[in-house]
Write a protein that holds these residues in place. Structure first.
Motif, PDB file in Angstrom:
ATOM      1  N   VAL A  76       0.809  -1.212   0.000  1.00 49.54           N
ATOM      2  CA  VAL A  76       0.000   0.000   0.000  1.00 49.54           C
ATOM      3  C   VAL A  76       0.846   1.267   0.000  1.00 49.54           C
ATOM      4  CG1 VAL A  76      -0.259   0.134   2.515  1.00 49.54           C
ATOM      5  CG2 VAL A  76      -2.080   1.018   1.023  1.00 49.54           C
ATOM      6  N   ASN A  77       2.061   1.198   0.527  1.00 47.32           N
ATOM      7  CA  ASN A  77       2.987   2.340   0.451  1.00 47.32           C
ATOM      8  C   ASN A  77       4.411   1.861   0.713  1.00 47.32           C
ATOM      9  OD1 ASN A  77       3.392   2.387   3.401  1.00 47.32           O
ATOM     10  ND2 ASN A  77       1.358   3.339   3.504  1.00 47.32           N
ATOM     11  N   GLY A  78       5.357   2.767   0.544  1.00 49.89           N
ATOM     12  CA  GLY A  78       6.762   2.412   0.702  1.00 49.89           C
ATOM     13  C   GLY A  78       7.144   2.099   2.133  1.00 49.89           C
ATOM     14  N   THR A  79       6.536   2.785   3.096  1.00 47.05           N
ATOM     15  CA  THR A  79       6.828   2.513   4.500  1.00 47.05           C
ATOM     16  C   THR A  79       6.397   1.105   4.879  1.00 47.05           C
ATOM     17  OG1 THR A  79       6.472   4.861   4.985  1.00 47.05           O
ATOM     18  CG2 THR A  79       6.562   3.366   6.855  1.00 47.05           C
ATOM     19  N   ALA A  80       5.226   0.696   4.385  1.00 40.77           N
ATOM     20  CA  ALA A  80       4.763  -0.678   4.626  1.00 40.77           C
ATOM     21  C   ALA A  80       5.722  -1.681   4.000  1.00 40.77           C
ATOM     22  CB  ALA A  80       3.359  -0.861   4.054  1.00 40.77           C
ATOM     23  N   ALA A  81       6.219  -1.366   2.806  1.00 41.49           N
ATOM     24  CA  ALA A  81       7.172  -2.256   2.135  1.00 41.49           C
ATOM     25  C   ALA A  81       8.444  -2.416   2.966  1.00 41.49           C
ATOM     26  CB  ALA A  81       7.508  -1.716   0.747  1.00 41.49           C
ATOM     27  N   LEU A  82       8.925  -1.318   3.524  1.00 40.45           N
ATOM     28  CA  LEU A  82      10.146  -1.373   4.333  1.00 40.45           C
ATOM     29  C   LEU A  82       9.897  -2.070   5.669  1.00 40.45           C
ATOM     30  CD1 LEU A  82      13.106  -0.623   4.380  1.00 40.45           C
ATOM     31  CD2 LEU A  82      12.483   1.606   5.314  1.00 40.45           C
TER      32      LEU A  82
ATOM     33  N   GLY B 207      18.243  -1.640  -5.047  1.00 38.10           N
ATOM     34  CA  GLY B 207      17.188  -2.434  -4.431  1.00 38.10           C
ATOM     35  C   GLY B 207      17.366  -3.926  -4.592  1.00 38.10           C
ATOM     36  N   THR B 208      18.309  -4.341  -5.465  1.00 33.71           N
ATOM     37  CA  THR B 208      18.471  -5.764  -5.757  1.00 33.71           C
ATOM     38  C   THR B 208      19.764  -6.350  -5.186  1.00 33.71           C
ATOM     39  OG1 THR B 208      19.585  -5.380  -7.891  1.00 33.71           O
ATOM     40  CG2 THR B 208      17.164  -5.481  -7.894  1.00 33.71           C
ATOM     41  N   PHE B 209      20.487  -5.577  -4.384  1.00 36.65           N
ATOM     42  CA  PHE B 209      21.747  -6.058  -3.820  1.00 36.65           C
ATOM     43  C   PHE B 209      21.535  -6.830  -2.517  1.00 36.65           C
ATOM     44  CE2 PHE B 209      23.063  -2.828  -6.735  1.00 36.65           C
ATOM     45  CZ  PHE B 209      24.348  -3.150  -7.143  1.00 36.65           C
ATOM     46  N   GLY B 210      20.534  -6.444  -1.750  1.00 40.31           N
ATOM     47  CA  GLY B 210      20.307  -7.061  -0.453  1.00 40.31           C
ATOM     48  C   GLY B 210      19.351  -8.241  -0.525  1.00 40.31           C
ATOM     49  N   LYS B 211      19.035  -8.800   0.638  1.00 40.83           N
ATOM     50  CA  LYS B 211      18.047  -9.883   0.698  1.00 40.83           C
ATOM     51  C   LYS B 211      16.696  -9.398   0.193  1.00 40.83           C
ATOM     52  CE  LYS B 211      19.737 -12.943   4.354  1.00 40.83           C
ATOM     53  NZ  LYS B 211      19.407 -13.585   5.655  1.00 40.83           N
ATOM     54  N   VAL B 212      16.376  -8.166   0.564  1.00 42.97           N
ATOM     55  CA  VAL B 212      15.132  -7.539   0.130  1.00 42.97           C
ATOM     56  C   VAL B 212      15.381  -6.058  -0.109  1.00 42.97           C
ATOM     57  CG1 VAL B 212      13.382  -9.081   1.124  1.00 42.97           C
ATOM     58  CG2 VAL B 212      14.483  -7.398   2.568  1.00 42.97           C
ATOM     59  N   GLY B 213      14.552  -5.465  -0.965  1.00 48.28           N
ATOM     60  CA  GLY B 213      14.604  -4.036  -1.210  1.00 48.28           C
ATOM     61  C   GLY B 213      13.196  -3.481  -1.227  1.00 48.28           C
ATOM     62  N   ALA B 214      13.052  -2.213  -0.864  1.00 45.47           N
ATOM     63  CA  ALA B 214      11.738  -1.584  -0.783  1.00 45.47           C
ATOM     64  C   ALA B 214      11.713  -0.305  -1.604  1.00 45.47           C
ATOM     65  CB  ALA B 214      11.383  -1.278   0.671  1.00 45.47           C
ATOM     66  N   PHE B 215      10.662  -0.156  -2.412  1.00 45.23           N
ATOM     67  CA  PHE B 215      10.466   1.032  -3.243  1.00 45.23           C
ATOM     68  C   PHE B 215       9.171   1.735  -2.838  1.00 45.23           C
ATOM     69  CE2 PHE B 215      13.209  -1.666  -5.697  1.00 45.23           C
ATOM     70  CZ  PHE B 215      14.019  -0.823  -6.453  1.00 45.23           C
TER      71      PHE B 215
END
Length: 378
Positions: free
Chosen positions: A69-75, A199-207
Motif C-alpha cells: 500500500v505504500n513504501g513505508t509498509a514495504a520497508l 534495491g536488488t543487492f540485499g536480501k530484500v529491497g523496498a520502493f
C-alpha cells in the motif's frame, strides 16, 4: 538569486508557482482506471496488481516483486522478513526521510546511525566498517553491539534522491558481519550502480510510489527479492496472513492489511510504461541545472562514480547554512518551491538517544543541501 528563479521559471515555462515535484499522468492512466472500475475489482485482487508485480520485477531485475500500500509498509515488512525483532538494532543513516526509522521502530527495534558519504549522500561503507570494528563482535554467528549488548540484525542504507550509495561494498561488509542487508530504494527507481538496479543487492529491497515519486499511484510501494521463500511469506503477511480457502476465513499468524489495491496498481502499470521517458526528461533537466550552476559558487549534486542516477530530486549545495536559509526564503517567496534536506534523524526527539558515530559528513550536508524543482519537463 533572482537569476536562479528566472532560470527555473523559464525551464518549466511558467511565471506561476513552480512545485518541487508534481506527478505526470500523460499515458494510459485513465484508460486503465476505467477498465479497473468497470471490472469492479478495485481492491486487493485484480489483474493490474499481478501485471504490475511482474512488470516491476522485470524492470529492476529481481525474481519477485510484492506490491504494498505504500513504501513505508514495504520497508516495515522487509525488515520483518529478515527477522528483525523487538530490542534488535538496525544500522542506518541519519540523513534520510523519517519513514526509514519509523519502519525500524514499528518492530520495536532501535536505529543506530552511521555517517554518509559526501558524494552519494548515502550510507558510507568506510564509516560502517569502522563502526563495526570498533563497537561490535561476532558471537555464535551473530553480530553483537559491545556497547549495548544488543543484536545488530540488519543494515538499511538509503539511496538519497536516487543517487546510489556504494552498495556493493556495504553488502560485502554486512555479509562479513552476518548482518542482513535491506535496501531502502524508495527514491531510486531507474537508478543503477555498476549496471545493477538499486534495491536488488540485499536480501530484500523496498520502493515507494508516493505522490512525489518518479512514478506514482498516489501511494503504493513494492518489495523485491530473489528468494522464493521470502517472496511467498511477503505476499502472505501483507494480505492479513489469510490461508487460501473458497469461503472460510482462516489466518495462521498476525498479518498486515498492506496489499496494494488494484485501482492503484492500474495507475502504476500506466506509469511504468512511461518510466523511460520520465528518466530521460530528468536527465535532461539535470544537465540544464549542471550547466547553469557551473557558472556560480553553488554546487550541483551529480550522480556518483560508477552510477546512473534517476535524478529523482535535483539537489544543490550552498556554501553554508546562512546562504542555504537565504536561498530557501527567497525562492519560496518568489514562486519557486525549494526544500532543505531532512533534519538528521538523531536530532529528532524519539531518536536522540540512539547510538551514532560522529556523523561529520551528515552534519555538513544537512546545513547545505537544498532540493530544487524536479518535475518531468513536458
Amino acid at each position: 538569486m533572482k537569476n536562479i528563479v528566472d532560470f527555473i521559471q523559464n525551464t518549466f515555462k511558467t511565471k506561476e508557482f513552480v512545485p518541487l515535484h508534481e506527478p505526470r499522468f500523460i499515458g494510459n492512466e485513465k484508460k486503465y482506471l476505467n477498465d479497473c472500475i468497470d471490472s469492479t475489482f478495485v481492491s486487493s485482487v485484480g489483474k493490474y496488481v499481478d501485471t504490475f508485480e511482474k512488470e516491476f520485477a522485470l524492470r529492476v531485475g529481481s525474481k519477485y516483486a510484492i506490491a504494498t500500500v505504500n513504501g513505508t509498509a514495504a520497508l516495515h515488512v522487509s525488515l520483518l522478513l529478515v527477522d528483525v525483532k523487538k530490542d534488535d538494532e538496525v544500522i542506518t543513516q541519519p540523513l534520510t526521510f523519517i519513514a526509514t526509522c519509523n519502519a525500524i521502530s514499528y518492530l520495536g527495534a532501535k536505529p543506530v546511525f552511521v555517517d554518509v558519504d559526501i558524494d552519494t549522500m548515502g550510507l558510507s561503507p568506510d564509516s560502517l566498517k569502522r563502526f563495526l570494528e570498533k563497537n561490535c563482535e561476532i558471537k555464535n554467528s551473530t553480530c553483537i553491539n559491545k556497547i549495548s549488548g544488543k543484536v545488530i540484525k540488519a543494515c538499511v542504507p538509503m539511496h538519497t534522491f536516487g543517487h546510489p550509495c556504494r552498495i556493493d561494498e556495504i553488502k560485502e561488509i554486512c555479509d562479513k558481519w552476518n548482518i542482513s542487508l535491506v535496501e531502502d530504494a524508495a527514491e531510486s527507481l531507474g537508478s543503477y550502480y555498476k549496471n545493477r538496479h538499486t534495491g536488488t543487492f540485499g536480501k530484500v529491497g523496498a520502493f515507494s510510489f508516493n505522490g512525489n515519486k518518479i512514478i506514482t499511484s498516489g501511494g503504493g510501494g513494492v518489495i523485491v527479492t530473489d528468494d522464493e521463500a521470502i517472496a511467498k511469506r511477503a505476499k502472505h503477511i501483507t494480505t492479513t496472513a489469510k490461508i487460501p480457502h473458497p469461503y472460510e476465513y482462516v489466518h495462521d499468524e498476525v498479518g498486515y492489511n498492506y496489499r496494494l489495491p488494484n485501482i492503484n496498481a492500474a495507475l502504476l502499470v500506466a506509469q511504468l510504461e512511461q518510466l523511460d521517458g520520465f528518466l530521460a526528461s530528468k536527465r535532461e533537466l539535470a544537465l540544464r541545472y549542471k550547466e547553469f550552476f557551473s557558472k556560480s559558487e553553488i554546487v550541483f549534486a551529480e550522480e556518483p562514480k560508477e552510477s546512473k542516477s534517476n535524478y529523482w530530486l535535483q539537489a544543490i549545495l550552498l556554501s553554508d547554512k546562512n546562504q542555504r536559509d537565504e536561498f530557501l526564503e527567497f525562492t519560496n517567496k518568489n514562486g519557486v518551491m525549494t526544500r532543505p534536506i531532512w533534519r538528521l534523524m538523531n536530532e529528532l526527539e524519539m531518536f536522540k538517544d540512539c547510538q551514532r558515530d560522529n556523523l561529520k559528513n551528515a552534519k555538513y550536508l544537512e546545513q547545505r543541501v537544498v532540493n530544487i524543482p524536479s518535475s518531468v519537463i513536458l
